[in-house]
Structures are given as structure tokens and as C-alpha cells.
Write a protein that holds these residues in place. Structure first.
Motif, mmCIF file in Angstrom:
data_model
loop_
_atom_site.group_PDB
_atom_site.id
_atom_site.type_symbol
_atom_site.label_atom_id
_atom_site.label_comp_id
_atom_site.label_asym_id
_atom_site.label_seq_id
_atom_site.Cartn_x
_atom_site.Cartn_y
_atom_site.Cartn_z
ATOM 1 N N GLY A 1 0.798 -1.226 0.151
ATOM 2 C CA GLY A 1 0.019 -0.100 0.078
ATOM 3 C C GLY A 1 0.758 1.227 -0.085
ATOM 4 O O GLY A 1 0.390 2.321 -0.306
ATOM 5 N N GLN A 2 2.208 1.183 0.309
ATOM 6 C CA GLN A 2 2.920 2.501 0.359
ATOM 7 C C GLN A 2 4.489 1.949 0.238
ATOM 8 O O GLN A 2 4.859 0.614 0.728
ATOM 9 N N ARG A 3 5.103 2.703 0.157
ATOM 10 C CA ARG A 3 6.811 2.696 -0.071
ATOM 11 C C ARG A 3 7.489 3.011 1.368
ATOM 12 O O ARG A 3 7.711 3.912 1.903
ATOM 13 N N LEU A 4 7.131 1.989 2.352
ATOM 14 C CA LEU A 4 7.472 1.924 3.675
ATOM 15 C C LEU A 4 8.238 0.659 4.062
ATOM 16 O O LEU A 4 7.899 -0.490 3.805
ATOM 17 N N GLY A 5 9.414 0.739 4.712
ATOM 18 C CA GLY A 5 10.252 -0.423 5.201
ATOM 19 C C GLY A 5 10.553 -0.198 6.669
ATOM 20 O O GLY A 5 10.334 0.843 7.350
ATOM 21 N N ILE B 1 18.626 -2.291 11.693
ATOM 22 C CA ILE B 1 19.396 -3.334 11.032
ATOM 23 C C ILE B 1 20.095 -4.036 11.905
ATOM 24 O O ILE B 1 20.172 -5.377 11.668
ATOM 25 N N GLY B 2 20.671 -3.350 12.900
ATOM 26 C CA GLY B 2 21.605 -4.020 13.917
ATOM 27 C C GLY B 2 21.015 -5.295 14.667
ATOM 28 O O GLY B 2 21.433 -6.116 15.440
ATOM 29 N N LEU C 1 14.179 -11.357 10.560
ATOM 30 C CA LEU C 1 14.420 -11.780 9.238
ATOM 31 C C LEU C 1 14.396 -10.411 8.569
ATOM 32 O O LEU C 1 13.285 -9.900 8.630
ATOM 33 N N LEU C 2 15.441 -9.797 8.016
ATOM 34 C CA LEU C 2 15.440 -8.556 7.222
ATOM 35 C C LEU C 2 15.701 -8.957 5.469
ATOM 36 O O LEU C 2 16.832 -9.566 5.348
ATOM 37 N N LEU C 3 14.790 -8.596 4.900
ATOM 38 C CA LEU C 3 15.042 -8.814 3.329
ATOM 39 C C LEU C 3 15.364 -7.324 2.876
ATOM 40 O O LEU C 3 14.375 -6.383 2.806
ATOM 41 N N ARG C 4 16.536 -6.975 2.397
ATOM 42 C CA ARG C 4 17.113 -5.698 2.064
ATOM 43 C C ARG C 4 17.122 -5.642 0.492
ATOM 44 O O ARG C 4 18.340 -6.394 -0.019
ATOM 45 N N ARG D 1 6.724 -9.434 12.249
ATOM 46 C CA ARG D 1 6.456 -9.700 13.525
ATOM 47 C C ARG D 1 7.436 -9.072 14.455
ATOM 48 O O ARG D 1 7.157 -8.485 15.414
ATOM 49 N N ASP D 2 8.820 -8.908 14.038
ATOM 50 C CA ASP D 2 9.841 -8.554 14.828
ATOM 51 C C ASP D 2 10.362 -7.268 14.319
ATOM 52 O O ASP D 2 10.373 -6.894 13.380
ATOM 53 N N VAL D 3 10.776 -6.324 15.508
ATOM 54 C CA VAL D 3 11.388 -5.117 15.148
ATOM 55 C C VAL D 3 12.832 -5.383 14.421
ATOM 56 O O VAL D 3 13.470 -6.373 15.015
ATOM 57 N N GLY D 4 13.055 -4.765 13.584
ATOM 58 C CA GLY D 4 14.354 -5.235 12.526
ATOM 59 C C GLY D 4 14.054 -5.935 11.682
ATOM 60 O O GLY D 4 15.115 -6.582 10.900
ATOM 61 N N GLY D 5 12.654 -6.632 11.662
ATOM 62 C CA GLY D 5 12.387 -7.579 10.286
ATOM 63 C C GLY D 5 11.506 -6.843 9.414
ATOM 64 O O GLY D 5 11.062 -5.716 9.430
ATOM 65 N N GLY D 6 11.391 -7.532 8.197
ATOM 66 C CA GLY D 6 10.465 -6.903 7.228
ATOM 67 C C GLY D 6 11.251 -6.703 5.840
ATOM 68 O O GLY D 6 12.326 -7.427 5.623
ATOM 69 N N HIS D 7 10.752 -5.936 5.082
ATOM 70 C CA HIS D 7 11.421 -5.761 3.702
ATOM 71 C C HIS D 7 11.566 -4.475 3.545
ATOM 72 O O HIS D 7 10.884 -3.408 3.390
#
Length: 668
Positions: free
Chosen positions: A148-152, A158-159, A285-288, A317-323
Motif C-alpha cells: 500500500g505504500q513505500r515503507l520499510g 538493522i543491527g 529476518l530482514l530482506l534488504r 512480527r519482529d522489530v528489525g524484520g521486514g522488507h
């Protein structure tokens, strides 16, 4: 005093500038900027050379020789504006406003410099609209489709990640301030995988390299997704609670068995299985993802498929995770007040910037009769360069270039108007990666008779008959106030006055806010897994005539053609070069170091051939982009095409097929 780097880069660095007697004497990374943290990149460390470069345009210049000859004479602003205004009004009266085409991109990413008074001017004129798609359009549209928006995730988290997948991202070269964050994660036990058809500096730094065939990103992402679902390792409850379109996603992913994914991507089955198990079991898990992923024909589907992985793994679900691909929509400025779309008379046509060559040589009803270029150097950076240059050589094309340097495009101008550099103007800056908004006040007066983009378009508006129009009377301070005139809570309290006191401010999103789960009011699905409305991915074919895939990534020393006229930044590559795997060099019967002719369906270019461990067999790379003067009047974009991506109309630079043959010094 605080300044901001204006260039097209994730980092949007804060800078400390030292002035003495009205001159800038030193430029360093701002120590109090949470992302910049006191250091700047190689380019900015030599920015004084750019400010004082011999190629700077300091006065209006009028063409006196053939287009492309570089023959100009100095003129006054009054003479230039009178001639330009008369010509443009004649074009509008004769052909209509659509016969005028603006061409700009992100040569200066200040909010005012990139999109404010210029948009008002072209809207009021009824000019053709420019689809600015050359860099990020496919990714932007795919992100909005899924999220829905450009937000990651906030880069400052990241750490915290335990597993990071850098997919088509080479931050050692393009995002240097991400490296300390990645190093922090690694020092705390995170594994960092690099998915890339090139063995990049980043892959060498972090060790885990997933070496896939160019253009096969869709297959790998869908193959991983299918594996997770087939083995029951996906996050069922997260998908059920937050996603819609899961069944449609599965239908698109199901053909991608492990064997088929391995066949198309070139990644071994065991590697895919191991990576899939890690994606399922290691969190955060971070997908960068980098923008390189979407410079191919299946660009939109690739970003969609990677985004879907972030959902089915429950990474949010996790802080530091996502795309994390971008955070451009973290800055909900009042764009309508800035750009005034209501000024348009009717619904002017839209021309895709990727297809500039066709627009200048084939478009009719009306033809493009005037081209206004700023913040860009299309003679070097646009694809299908041969056709672009043919268009720029048209004697009946009236070309005006507002520029800082005598670029390749400026050589073809009828009029060149001097552009101020960022430190010589007032501007507001956001970032498409981090979440800090910054004010960059004017540090020094513009050199010579240079003016800011906003002042250029105020003057152009008056010359074209809009002297009394209220929309062109606003000062730069007015424009910043208007940009910040929004009720959106993320910008609450960030005002002109507050930025005077604190020029670096973070938008009102907590570091601990998980994208979408904590940033949206929601009673239903947050994520859209439905496939894009495009034909499903099919593996690219290898035509016998053009057996090699050409990739044209960014180099550490320049930003596309910006800084391309600083020889000290090109000292490691003094000649335009193409890099190939030694196996391909030997197969072609060539020698490391020799000059070769590289051909594609759109043209050819003469380059120096070098062996490189970065290139895998079947893949060649040449860093983008050199000024044309370095290559006898052309550069690598002789080889790239105007083909658009599957979704969003983006550029497909990395889907270029070429062949390499010896060059025998024949007459070109």
C-alpha cells in the motif's frame, strides 16, 4: 553550518561545511547526524573540486556552432530569457503546449530543486508530462501493490536482525552508511547473504553469496516461497491474519519446484533448501532489496515475489524484520501545494523518459519541438543512446539546458543557463532510505550568474507570459512552508521554524514501530499477495547472436554521470572498460587488456576488456555511466534499449544482450 548532500543516493548525508570569507573551505560528514555519523563518501570528500570545477557553467551561453560541437558564446540573462520566451510562446501557439517536453530526474534531490516551481511551470504551460520511471518506478509500484505504500523497517533497526538477505544490493558501493549497521548486526551473530549475479564488494565482505543467473530473481523468490509452503515452514497464522490473495500467490508459485528453480537460477537445490530453512527459522529476518533488482524486464514481478516472501515468513512480527527497499512514503509532504496539478489545462499526454529516443525522433501530433533539461544528463544516461543523440541533433528541436557543468547534453543545447549548486541554495531534503528530514540553508552565494532551479523557473515563467501569475511569486521559504503544510501525524511539529533550530529531524515514527503492523489503523488484511496483472515470468532466452548478458551497475566513485568529469575519481579506470570472466575471454579468443567492439541490437561501443572475478561466465559488466567524451562521443548506453519493464514502465538496463568481437582499429 549544516548542509545536505543533494545527490541520488540512499544515504542523504548531513554535512558540516566550513566557510571563510564567503567561500566554502571544507566539507565533512556531519557528526551529529544519526546516519552520517561524521563520515562522507569518496565523492563528497572531494566535493570542493566539483564546486570549483573548470567545467562549471557560470553565465548564460548561446549556441554558435552545430549541435554537439560545444561552440557557445556568453550572453546575458535578459537576452537568453527574451529569446527563450519568444520561441516557447511561438511553439505553444503553433503546436500546443504538448510540443514542449520537460526532462529531469534526481541530479538534485532537494524537494524544491526536484519538484516544485518546475512542475507548476509545465502544468500551467500545458506541456507534455514526463513519466520519471528510469530508476525506481517498477519497484515503487510493486511495493504499493503489496504493502500500500513505500515503507520499510527503520534502517536504525538493522543491527537487531539475525538474518539479512541483501538482494540485488551492494551497499559497499551505493549505500556506505548502511555498512556500519550491517557490521553491527554481523558482530552480534547475524548471517548476511548476498543474492546477486555479480560477486560484488558486498558479497566479498560478508561471505555468503547466492550467485544466480541474471534476470532469474522471480524464479528464486517464488521457488523459496513454494518450498516454505510445501514443507509447512511458512507463518500460517500471520498469513491468515494479515494477508489476502494467498491462494492466488500459490498458484503463481507452485510450478517453481526445487529442481525447476535450480535449473533456471543456476543456484543448487541444496543451497535453495538451506536458505529456505534459514528464512523460516531465523528471526528477526530482514530482506534488504536494492533497486538493481528492478532494472530488468520482469522487474515488477521480481519485487512482488520478494515482497511476498517477507509476508509468508511473518518477518514483520519482529522489530528489525521486514522488507526494506525504501522509505520514501515516510515523508507525507503536501505535494499538491508544491506542484499545483490543478494548473494543467485539460489532460496533457505523458511521455515515458525511458523512451526519450523515440519521443524525439518518432513522436507526432504534435512532435516534440522544445526540450527543457534540468537535473539530468540524458545524452549520457538515457537508454538507446544512438536514437537519443539523433533526436538532440535535430535542428528543429529547441533545447534549453539548466546545468552546473558542460555535460554531454549541454553540448546539444541552443541555450545553456547556469545552475547553482546545492550549497548555494536553500532547500529541504527527505530520504528514500532513512527517516530524517533536513533543512539545507544557503551556505554561500551562487558562483557567477548561476541560479537555483526554483529561480530559473520563476524567470522562465515570466518570460513565457506568466509574469503576474500568483503561483510563480512564491519564495523558496514559501515553498518549504507549503510542503510542510500537512496534518499528517508523521510530520506533526516539523515546521519551517522548528527546522531553523534543528535542521535534522526524524519523522514521527518510533524506531520500534513495525511497518504496517504498528503504523496503520487496520481491521483487516494489511498485505496483498495477489500476483501483479502481468504475464507470468518465463526464463529469458539466450539468443545465439548476442550470448552475453550486460549489467551496468553503479560505481563507488560516481553517481551515474555525476562526478564523471573528475579524473581523480576515475583514476582506477581511466578508459571506458568492460569486465568479463576469464573463461569467456579465453572462449572468445581475446586477451585481457585489449580493445574490443561490444555490440547489441541498438548499437556498438569500443571498450577496453578486462578480466574480473566479479563477472560469472556469460555475464559482462561495465560501470555506468561515463561521459561520452571519454568514449569518442558515446558510452555504454549505445547498447541499452528503450524496452519497458513488465510493471510501472521502468527501464530494463540489466536485460541487455551483447556480443564481443575484436576491434581492429577500423574506421568508425
Amino acid at each position: 553550518m549544516h548542509q545536505v548532500c543533494p545527490h541520488d543516493c540512499y544515504d542523504t548525508c548531513g554535512l558540516d561545511v566550513k566557510r571563510v570569507n564567503g567561500r566554502i573551505m571544507r566539507i565533512t560528514g556531519a557528526k551529529d547526524h544519526p546516519i552520517t555519523q561524521g563520515f562522507a563518501c569518496l565523492k563528497v570528500n572531494r566535493y570542493l573540486e566539483r564546486l570549483n570545477h573548470q567545467d562549471r557553467v557560470l553565465f548564460p551561453l548561446k549556441r554558435t556552432g552545430p549541435k554537439g560541437s560545444g561552440n557557445f558564446q556568453r550572453a546575458s540573462w535578459d537576452e537568453a530569457l527574451d529569446a527563450i520566451g519568444t520561441k516557447m510562446q511561438h511553439i505553444v501557439q503553433t503546436y500546443g503546449g504538448e510540443a514542449i517536453l520537460p526532462y529531469s530526474f534526481s541530479g538534485n534531490m532537494g524537494v524544491l530543486s526536484e519538484a516544485s516551481m518546475d512542475r507548476r511551470f509545465f502544468n500551467a504551460l500545458g506541456a507534455s508530462q514526463l513519466a520519471r520511471t528510469i530508476c525506481t518506478a517498477s519497484a515503487d509500484m510493486a511495493l504499493r501493490w503489496v504493502y500500500g505504500q513505500r515503507l520499510g523497517p527503520d534502517p536504525e533497526t538493522i543491527g537487531r536482525a539475525a538474518l539479512i538477505l541483501l538482494w540485488g544490493s551492494n551497499p559497499v558501493v551505493t549505500n556506505v552508511h548502511e555498512i556500519p549497521l550491517l557490521d553491527q548486526a554481523q558482530s552480534q551473530g547475524a548471517d548476511i547473504y548476498v543474492v546477486d549475479p555479480l560477486y560484488t564488494d558486498t558479497a566479498a565482505r560478508y561471505g555468503h553469496h547466492i550467485d544466480l543467473n541474471p534476470g532469474s530473481d522471480v524464479a528464486l523468490a517464488l521457488g523459496l516461497g513454494r518450498y516454505l509452503v510445501a514443507t509447512g515452514q511458512y507463518d500460517k497464522s500471520f498469513v491468515a491474519q494479515y494477508a489476502q490473495g494467498f491462494d492466488a500467490y500459490l498458484e503463481r508459485a507452485w510450478p517453481w519446484t526445487l529442481d525447476e528453480t535450480a535449473r533456471v537460477t543456476g543456484v543448487p537445490v541444496a543451497t535453495i533448501e538451506r536458505l529456505g530453512e534459514r528464512l523460516a527459522s531465523v528471526h528477526p529476518l530482514l530482506l534488504r532489496t536494492g533497486y538493481g533488482v528492478q532494472r530488468q524486464e520482469h522487474a515488477g514481478e521480481a519485487v512482488w515475489a520478494i515482497s511476498a516472501l517477507s509476508v509468508i515468513t511473518g518477518s514483520y512480527r519482529d522489530v528489525g524484520g521486514g522488507h526494506l527497499l525504501g522509505n520514501g512514503d515516510a515523508f507525507p509532504l503536501n505535494w499538491d501545494r508544491l506542484t499545483r496539478p490543478e494548473l494543467r489545462p485539460g489532460n496533457p499526454r505523458t511521455i515515458n523518459m525511458v523512451q526519450l529516443g523515440d519521443a524525439l525522433t518518432q513522436l507526432d501530433d504534435p512532435p516534440v519541438k522544445a526540450l527543457i533539461v534540468y537535473n539530468s544528463n540524458p545524452a549520457a544516461t538515457a537508454p538507446d543512446q544512438g536514437r537519443v543523440l539523433a533526436g538532440l541533433r535535430r535542428e528543429d528541436l529547441f533545447t534549453v539546458v539548466h546545468e552546473q557543468m558542460l555535460t554531454d547534453t549541454a553540448q546539444y543545447a541552443d541555450w545553456i543557463l547556469p545552475a547553482a549548486m546545492a550549497f548555494e541554495t536553500l532547500d529541504l531534503h527527505t530520504s528514500y532510505w532513512h527517516r530524517y528530514i533536513q533543512l539545507s540553508p544557503q551556505a554561500v552565494l551562487p558562483a557567477g550568474e548561476a541560479v537555483s532551479n526554483t529561480e530559473f523557473f520563476r524567470r522562465l515563467a515570466r518570460a513565457c507570459g506568466f509574469k503576474d501569475a500568483p503561483w510563480c511569486q512564491d519564495s523558496d521559504e514559501d515553498l518549504i512552508r507549503q510542503a510542510l503544510d500537512t496534518q499528517h501525524p508523521w510530520l506533526h511539529g516539523i515546521t519551517w521554524e522548528s527546522l531553523q533550530k534543528r535542521p535534522v529531524q526524524k519523522v514521527n515514527l518510533k524506531v520500534s514501530d513495525r511497518p504496517f503492523l504498528d503504523t496503520k489503523d487496520h481491521n483487516g488484511p494489511l498485505f496483498r499477495l495477489y500476483p501483479l496483472p502481468v504475464l507470468p515470468f518465463t526464463p529469458p532466452q539466450t539468443p545465439a547472436e548476442y550470448p552475453l548478458v550486460l549489467i551496468t551497475p553503479s560505481r563507488k566513485n560516481t553517481i551515474k554521470s555525476s562526478f564523471g568529469n573528475n579524473p581523480r575519481l576515475l583514476i582506477r579506470e581511466p578508459n571506458p572498460t568492460i569486465y568479463a570472466h576469464q573463461e569467456d575471454i579465453e572462449h572468445l579468443g581475446l586477451q585481457d587488456g585489449q580493445r574490443v567492439r561490444v555490440e547489441s541490437p541498438t548499437g556498438h561501443v569500443i571498450l577496453q576488456l578486462r578480466g574480473s572475478k566479479q563477472a560469472r561466465p556469460g555475464v559482462v559488466l561495465s560501470y555506468a555511466v561515463r561521459w561520452n567524451q571519454d568514449g569518442g562521443g558515446v558510452n555504454i548506453n549505445q547498447l541499452t534499449s528503450q524496452t519497458l519493464s513488465d510493471f510501472g514502465g521502468g527501464a530494463t538496463f540489466y536485460s541487455t544482450r551483447v556480443r564481443i568481437i575484436p576491434w581492429e582499429n577500423e574506421v568508425e
